[in-house]
Design a protein around this motif. Structure first.
Motif, PDB file in Angstrom:
ATOM      1  N   LYS A   1      -1.867  -2.841  -3.867  1.00 41.91           N
ATOM      2  CA  LYS A   1      -1.670  -3.997  -4.731  1.00 41.91           C
ATOM      3  C   LYS A   1      -1.490  -5.229  -3.849  1.00 41.91           C
TER       4      LYS A   1
ATOM      5  N   SER B   1       0.839  -1.197   0.000  1.00 42.46           N
ATOM      6  CA  SER B   1       0.000   0.000   0.000  1.00 42.46           C
ATOM      7  C   SER B   1       0.874   1.246   0.000  1.00 42.46           C
TER       8      SER B   1
ATOM      9  N   VAL C   1      -6.001  -5.178  -7.144  1.00 40.78           N
ATOM     10  CA  VAL C   1      -5.392  -3.843  -7.201  1.00 40.78           C
ATOM     11  C   VAL C   1      -6.482  -2.781  -7.171  1.00 40.78           C
ATOM     12  N   THR C   2      -6.220  -1.676  -6.463  1.00 40.48           N
ATOM     13  CA  THR C   2      -7.055  -0.485  -6.557  1.00 40.48           C
ATOM     14  C   THR C   2      -6.171   0.748  -6.405  1.00 40.48           C
ATOM     15  N   GLU C   3      -6.583   1.821  -7.066  1.00 41.78           N
ATOM     16  CA  GLU C   3      -5.794   3.052  -7.076  1.00 41.78           C
ATOM     17  C   GLU C   3      -6.749   4.227  -7.253  1.00 41.78           C
TER      18      GLU C   3
ATOM     19  N   GLY D   1      -3.776 -11.558  -8.259  1.00 36.57           N
ATOM     20  CA  GLY D   1      -3.641 -10.256  -7.619  1.00 36.57           C
ATOM     21  C   GLY D   1      -4.953  -9.501  -7.528  1.00 36.57           C
TER      22      GLY D   1
ATOM     23  N   THR E   1      -9.117  -7.429 -10.488  1.00 39.70           N
ATOM     24  CA  THR E   1      -8.635  -8.688  -9.943  1.00 39.70           C
ATOM     25  C   THR E   1      -8.006  -9.495 -11.067  1.00 39.70           C
TER      26      THR E   1
ATOM     27  N   ASN F   1      -2.751   3.661  -3.453  1.00 39.88           N
ATOM     28  CA  ASN F   1      -2.469   2.580  -4.386  1.00 39.88           C
ATOM     29  C   ASN F   1      -2.245   1.324  -3.557  1.00 39.88           C
TER      30      ASN F   1
END
Length: 993
Positions: free
Chosen positions: A770, A742, A828-830, A826, A861, A768
Motif C-alpha cells: 500500500k 509492504s 495498492v496491490t495484493e 494511494g 489507484t 500486500n
C-alpha cells in the motif's frame, strides 16, 4: 577471503538453475539436481569449477535483501533466482525478454514494440514489478545502483547490460528501501555479473520471424584470466534486432477503429473493427467552406469529401497511416563490460566494474497531419486574400471553387478557409537516436579485526547516459504561414509571398491544394528538422561494514551499517523551433534538474530460538535507513522480518516494511512532453442545445462545442477527431516523497525427508503493498470526467478543444488533454505467489520442471485524495492470473526445454467502459499461452549448437484496436503485454576456448 567465498557460492547457485522462491542455501543443495538445465559446454565448465572448491565454500554469503553476510544466509522476503543457463536457454539478446516471462512482472512501460511514438527513449527496455510502475522497481548491478537510461528517471535501460556477462539475476519482491534506498518500493532486481573466469567464450546467433522480418544477429566474446592474486574479465558484444512493419501483419496492415467507440450497444461488438478506417488527413488535402468540404480525386478534380477510405498514401479520400508505422523498432547494440579484482594483501582487495553500451535506434511514423490550427492557433482560419494598399488581393493559389464558397469568419474583412492535409511531400516523421551509456565503479573490500572480524566495502562510481536524436518530418509554422499568404507576381507573374520581409528571407509560396502539389522550393522553405539532446549522470559514494558480533544462545548476532551519497542530474534540450513551439506542436522548453541524497543505514539479524520442538531456528531481522534529499527533505525507511525454520522441511518467513520513494527529476521538473493517448471517451458526445445530462451545461460552455452543436444539432465527432487526440505530460515541483507499506508472509516446503519428494521445493507467499501519497499522473479520462461533471473545475485547464471554425465539423473536438503528476490518494496491490520446482533422473536422462504462478487479488489507484479507487487488477496489462512453466530434459549431449507463459483473461479499463454505461469486466480479452522451445547439442566439451523458437505455435495477440484503452499505436494490440510479432526462430553456436 570474503570475495573467494562469495564467488564460489555464486558458481554453486549457477548450477542450481532457476530456484523460484528458494534462497541461497537451498540453491546450493540443489546444485546436482538442476544441472541438466545447463547447456553442454557451459554445464561442463561450471561442474569442473564446482569440483575444485573446498567444502567450506558456503561459509559467508550475502543475498539480495540483506547487507549481512552470514552462513547459509537466506532472504526473509520472496526471492527468485534466474541463472545464466536460463538466460542462455531463452536465446534472448536482451534481459528484458527473459524477465517479462516472470509472473511478478507487469507490462513494461517501454520496449521496442511500444515505443515508436515516444518523443524520447525509443527502444529502451525497462521492467515493472507488480504493475506498480517502472520507477518503483530498483535495478542494481552487483548490489549497487546503475545509471538510468531514461532522462529524468531512475529506470535502467536493460539494453546496456550484456546478457552473456550475467551470472544470475535475483528478484526480490516487496519493499526494500531500508536496504537499498529510494525506488525499491515494489522490489529489487539485482544483476550479478560473472567473475573468476578463465579462457574465452564465443557465442554467435542469428534468427528471424516466420514472416522473414524481426531479423536478429548477435555475436559476443567473454574472456578472462584469474589466479590467487585476483582476476580480470571482459566482454565484447554486438546485437541487432530488425524492424517489423505494421503493414506486414494482417492484424495491423490498415487503419481501423473499434466499433464500440462509434456506436454503443451490445458489448459483444467491442472488438468488431471498422476496417479500413483511414485517416481523413489525406495527402491531397480536405478544404472546408461555409456549407461543406471537398477534396481532389486522383486526377486533380474537385470532388465532395467522402468518408470512404483510399489506399496507400495516394487514395482519393483517406490515408492509411499503418503503412508507415512499426510493430517493433530496429535496435543495434554495441557492448563492452569488464570487472576485476586485485589482491593487495591477504585481507584487502581493490575491485572495479566498467560498462560501455552504445545503442542505435530508429523510428518511423506517418507524415505529419497538418491542420490550419497548427499554423493559426488562435482562429484556425487561413486568409484567402491579402490587403495590398487597401485593396483585397486574392491568393492566386486558392482555387476559385473554394474562394466562391467562403466568407469572413473572424471579422477582419478577409475571407477565410480551414484545411487539413497530410504532408506527404515532407516525408515520414523519422528519428535516429544514438544512445551511449558509460558506468565505472571502483572500490576497496576486505576485512579487518576490531573486537570481531568485520567485512567492509567502500566504493565510488560515476555513470552517464547520453542521447542524441535527429528527427525529420516537421515544419516551421512561421515559414508555413508566410508561404500560405501569396499574391500575384509583378505584371501578373508567378505567385510570390505577400510579405516583403519573408521574400527577402527566401519565402516561396506553398500550394496545398491537391496531391503532390507542394513544389521542392516551397518544401525546402517550410521543412524544419528537429533535434533532442539528453544527458543523465549519476555520482555515488558508499560504504558498509558487517559482522557477527556476539554469540547468542541461538546463534551469532549479525549487524551491518553503512552510508551512501548520491547525486543525480538530468537534462533534455530540444531544438530552438521546438522550444518556441514553432514546429506545429506546443512549445517544449528544455528540462534541467538535479538532486542529492545522503543516507545512512543499519541492519541486524538476531537469532531468538534454536533447537526446541517446532523451532529449529527462529531469527528476527530489522533494518533502518535515514535519507536527506535536497528535493524533498528527510525520509525514513525500515523493515522488520522473521525467519522461522519449524522443522527441517518447513520454513516460515515474513516481513513488514516502510519504503520511501522520492520523486525523480522528470516528476519534479519535466516540461510538457507530447503524448498520443488512446481509448478516451469525450463526455460531451451527443450533447444538444437543450439536453440536461450530467455534463451538458459545462460542455456547452466551451465555444467550440457550442459551434459544433449549432452546425450539427448535437455535439458530433468526425473521423479526424477520433484519430487526432494528443496531449502533454507535465512535472510538478511541489511533490512530496511517497511511502509504501509492504507486508509479505510465506512458507517454504523442501521435503528432503520424504524420499519421493526429496528434490521438490514449494513456496507460497502472500504480498500486500500500500503506497500512500503515491506519485502518479492523473488519468486523462479522470480529468475529462472531473472537468465536465463539475466535481473539480481546475482540471479543465488541462483540456484544449479545437476552435469554433465555421464549416468545420471538428469544432470543439478534443485536441490536447494534458496530465500532470501529483501525490495521489494511494496505490495498492495484493496477491499470492506460488512456486514449485522438481527434478530427478527419468529414463536415461534427467528431467526438471519449474512453475511460478501469481494471483493478484486486487490492485487499484486513487487518482486524488478522497477520489474513488480506480482498479487495475484484472485489466489489460495487469491480468489477475499469470504463470510460467519450464520443463527440460537432458540426455548425454542433447538438451531440450520448453517454457510456457500464461496470461489470464483480462478486461478493458473500467473507466472507459463506464463512459458507455457498461459494467466493469463486461468486455473481456481472452487468455493467452506462449510457448518457447529450445534444443542444444554438445559437439564437444568445448562447443555446442543450439536452436530455438519463440511463440512456437504462432499465438496471435488479441485485437485491442485503435480507440480501445491499452492499444499500442501501430500494433492494434497491447504490445507490452502480448506478442504482436508472431513465431520467431534462432540458431547459434557457443565455443569455449
Amino acid at each position: 577471503m570474503m570475495e573467494k567465498v562469495l564467488s564460489r557460492s555464486i558458481r554453486l547457485i549457477c548450477l542450481g538453475g532457476v530456484a523460484f522462491g528458494v534462497s541461497t542455501a537451498y540453491a546450493q543443495e540443489m546444485q546436482t539436481q538442476n544441472g541438466q538445465n545447463q547447456s553442454g559446454a557451459v554445464q561442463q565448465q561450471a561442474e569442473a569449477a564446482a569440483q575444485t572448491q573446498p567444502s567450506s565454500a558456503m561459509q559467508r554469503v550475502e543475498v539480495t535483501g540483506s547487507r549481512i553476510a552470514s552462513p547459509n544466509a537466506e532472504s526473509p522476503s520472496p526471492l527468485q533466482v534466474l541463472s545464466a543457463a536460463d538466460i542462455a536457454a531463452s536465446g534472448a539478446t536482451n534481459l528484458q525478454q527473459v524477465l517479462l516471462e516472470n509472473p511478478t512482472m507487469g507490462s513494461p512501460a517501454i520496449s521496442r514494440t511500444n515505443s515508436a511514438f515516444q518523443t524520447a527513449s525509443v527502444g529502451v527496455a525497462t521492467v515493472d514489478l507488480r504493475n506498480l510502475g517502472r520507477s518503483r522497481t530498483l535495478v542494481l548491478v552487483n548490489g549497487r545502483r546503475f545509471v538510468s537510461g531514461i532522462p529524468g528517471e531512475a529506470s535502467v535501460d536493460l539494453n546496456s547490460i550484456p546478457t552473456d556477462f550475467i551470472e544470475r539475476v535475483e528478484l526480490l519482491t516487496g519493499g526494500a528501501s531500508a536496504a537499498y534506498g529510494s525506488d525499491a518500493v515494489a522490489g529489487v532486481i539485482n544483476i550479478i555479473t560473472k567473475r573468476n573466469f578463465n579462457g574465452v567464450m564465443l557465442d554467435a546467433q542469428g534468427g528471424q520471424s516466420s514472416k522473414s522480418d524481426d531479423l536478429k544477429r548477435k555475436f559476443s566474446a567473454t574472456f578472462g584470466v584469474s589466479n590467487d592474486d585476483g582476476y580480470l574479465m571482459g566482454h565484447l558484444g554486438f546485437s541487432r534486432q530488425g524492424q517489423v512493419w505494421s503493414r506486414d501483419r494482417e492484424a495491423s496492415a490498415v487503419d481501423q477503429y473499434s466499433k464500440m467507440v462509434l456506436e454503443t450497444g451490445d458489448p459483444a461488438d467491442a472488438f468488431t473493427a471498422v476496417r479500413p478506417y483511414y485517416s481523413s488527413y489525406a495527402p491531397q488535402g480536405r478544404f472546408f467552406h461555409d456549407t461543406g468540404s471537398y477534396t481532389y480525386d486522383a486526377n486533380g478534380k474537385e470532388i465532395p469529401w467522402s468518408t470512404n477510405g483510399g489506399a496507400g498514401g495516394a487514395g482519393a479520400t483517406g490515408f492509411n497511416r499503418s503503412f508507415y508505422r512499426s510493430i517493433a523498432v530496429p535496435v543495434d547494440r554495441y557492448l563492452f563490460a569488464t570487472n576485476g579484482e586485485l589482491k593487495i594483501n591477504e585481507k584487502h582487495r581493490i575491485f572495479m566494474e566498467g560498462t560501455y553500451a552504445s545503442s542505435k535506434v530508429s523510428s518511423t511514423i506517418e507524415p505529419f497531419a497538418l491542420g490550419a490550427e497548427n499554423i493559426y492557433p488562435t482562429t484556425g482560419q487561413v486568409p484567402a486574400a491579402t490587403l495590398v494598399n487597401g485593396a483585397l488581393v486574392k491568393n492566386p493559389l486558392v482555387p476559385q471553387y473554394l474562394y466562391d464558397r467562403i466568407s469572413d469568419t473572424d471579422g477582419d474583412g478577409i475571407p477565410d478557409y480551414y484545411f487539413t492535409r497530410r504532408l506527404s511531400e515532407v516525408g515520414t516523421r523519422s528519428s535516429m537516436a544514438d544512445r551511449d551509456t558509460f558506468r565505472f565503479v571502483t572500490g576497496l573490500k576486505g576485512e579487518f579485526d576490531a573486537w570481531k572480524t568485520w567485512n567492509y566495502e567502500v566504493y565510488g562510481g560515476y555513470g552517464q547516459t547520453k542521447e542524441a536524436q535527429q528527427s525529420t518530418g516537421q515544419v516551421n509554422v512561421l515559414n508555413f504561414a508566410n508561404a500560405l499568404q501569396a499574391i500575384p507576381g509583378e505584371n501578373g507573374g508567378a505567385p510570390v509571398c505577400a510579405s516583403a520581409d519573408a521574400r527577402a528571407q527566401g519565402c516561396v509560396p506553398i500550394n496545398v491544394f491537391g496531391y503532390n502539389s507542394i513544389s521542392p522550393a516551397a518544401l525546402a522553405y517550410v521543412t524544419a528538422p528537429g533535434s533532442l539532446l539528453t544527458s543523465t549522470t549519476q555520482k555515488l559514494v558508499g560504504g558498509q561494514v558487517n559482522s557477527e558480533i556476539w554469540d547468542l544462545p541461538a546463534g551469532p548476532l549479525g549487524v551491518a551499517a553503512g552510508f551512501e551519497w548520491r547525486k543525480e542530474y538530468s537534462s533534455a534540450v530540444p531544438d530552438a523551433l521546438t522550444q518556441a513551439g514553432l514546429n506545429a506542436g506546443n512549445a517544449t522548453p528544455p528540462t534541467f534538474g538535479e538532486f542529492t541524497v545522503k543516507e545512512v543505514f543499519v541492519e541486524t539479524r538476531v537469532p531468538l530460538l534454536k533447537g526446541i520442538p517446532f523451532v529449529k531456528e527462529l531469527s528476527f531481522l530489522g533494518a533502518f535507513r535515514h535519507g536527506d534529499y535536497s528535493s524533498v527533505g528527510s525520509a525514513n525507511s525500515w523493515n522488520a522480518g522473521f525467519e522461522w525454520t519449524v522443522v527441517d522441511d518447513v520454513k516460515l518467513r515474513g516481513t513488514r516494511s516502510l519504503s520511501t520513494r522520492a520523486p525523480n527529476i522528470s516528476e519534479l521538473y519535466q516540461a510538457p512532453s507530447q503524448d498520443f493517448p488512446s481509448g478516451l471517451n469525450d463526455p460531451c458526445i451527443g450533447v444538444t442545445a437543450t439536453s440536461t445530462g450530467a455534463y451538458d451545461a459545462l460542455c456547452r460552455a466551451a465555444p467550440g462545442v457550442a459551434a459544433n452543436i449549432a452546425a450539427n444539432g448535437k455535439f458530433t465527432q468526425t473521423q479526424a477527431d477520433l484519430q487526432g487526440i494528443s496531449g502533454y505530460n507535465r512535472g510538478n515541483p511541489n511533490l512530496a516523497a511517497e511511502k509504501g507499506r509492504s507486508t509479505t508472509v510465506g512458507v517454504v516446503w523442501t521435503p528432503r525427508s520424504i524420499a519421493p519428494l526429496k528434490r521438490f521445493t514449494f513456496t507460497a507467499d502472500y504480498f500486500n503493498i500500500k503506497i500512500a501519497d503515491a506519485i502518479v499522473s492523473t488519468p486523462r479520462q479522470f480529468t475529462l470526467e472531473s472537468c465536465y461533471n463539475g466535481s473539480n473545475p481546475t482540471f479543465c485547464q488541462f483540456i484544449t478543444r479545437r476552435p469554433a471554425a465555421s464549416g468545420n465539423n471538428s469544432a470543439g473536438s478534443l485536441q490536447y488533454i494534458d496530465t500532470a503528476v501529483s501525490n495521489s490518494g494511494g496505490l495498492v496491490t495484493e496477491g499470492i505467489d506460488l512456486t514449485a520446482a522438481w527434478n530427478d533422473r527419468v529414463g536415461p536422462g534427467r528431467l526438471s520442471t519449474k512453475l511460478a504462478y501469481t494471483y493478484v487479488k486486487k490492485g487499484y489507484t486513487v487518482p486524488l485524495p478522497g477520489a474513488e479507487a480506480d482498479p487495475f487488477a484484472g485489466e489489460v496489462g495487469a491480468a489477475k492470473n499469470k504463470a510460467l512453466f519450464d520443463i527440460g530434459y537432458k540426455w548425454n549431449q542433447l538438451s531440450v526445454s520448453a517454457t510456457m507463459t500464461y496470461l489470464g483473461r483480462s478486461s478493458l479499463d473500467d473507466q472507459f467502459l463506464a463512459g458507455f454505461d457498461l459494467a466493469p469486466n463486461s468486455i473481456k480479452v481472452g487468455s493467452r499461452t506462449y510457448t518457447d522451445l529450445q534444443a542444444s547439442w554438445a559437439l564437444t566439451k568445448q562447443a555446442e549448437l543450439y536452436f530455438g523458437m519463440n511463440n512456437a505455435f504462432d499465438q496471435k495477440a488479441p485485437p485491442i484496436i485503435t480507440g480501445l484503452p491499452g492499444d499500442s499505436t501501430g500494433t492494434e494490440t497491447e504490445a507490452g503485454t502480448y506478442d504482436p510479432i508472431g513465431r520467431r526462430w534462432y540458431a547459434g553456436i557457443r565455443v569455449k576456448l
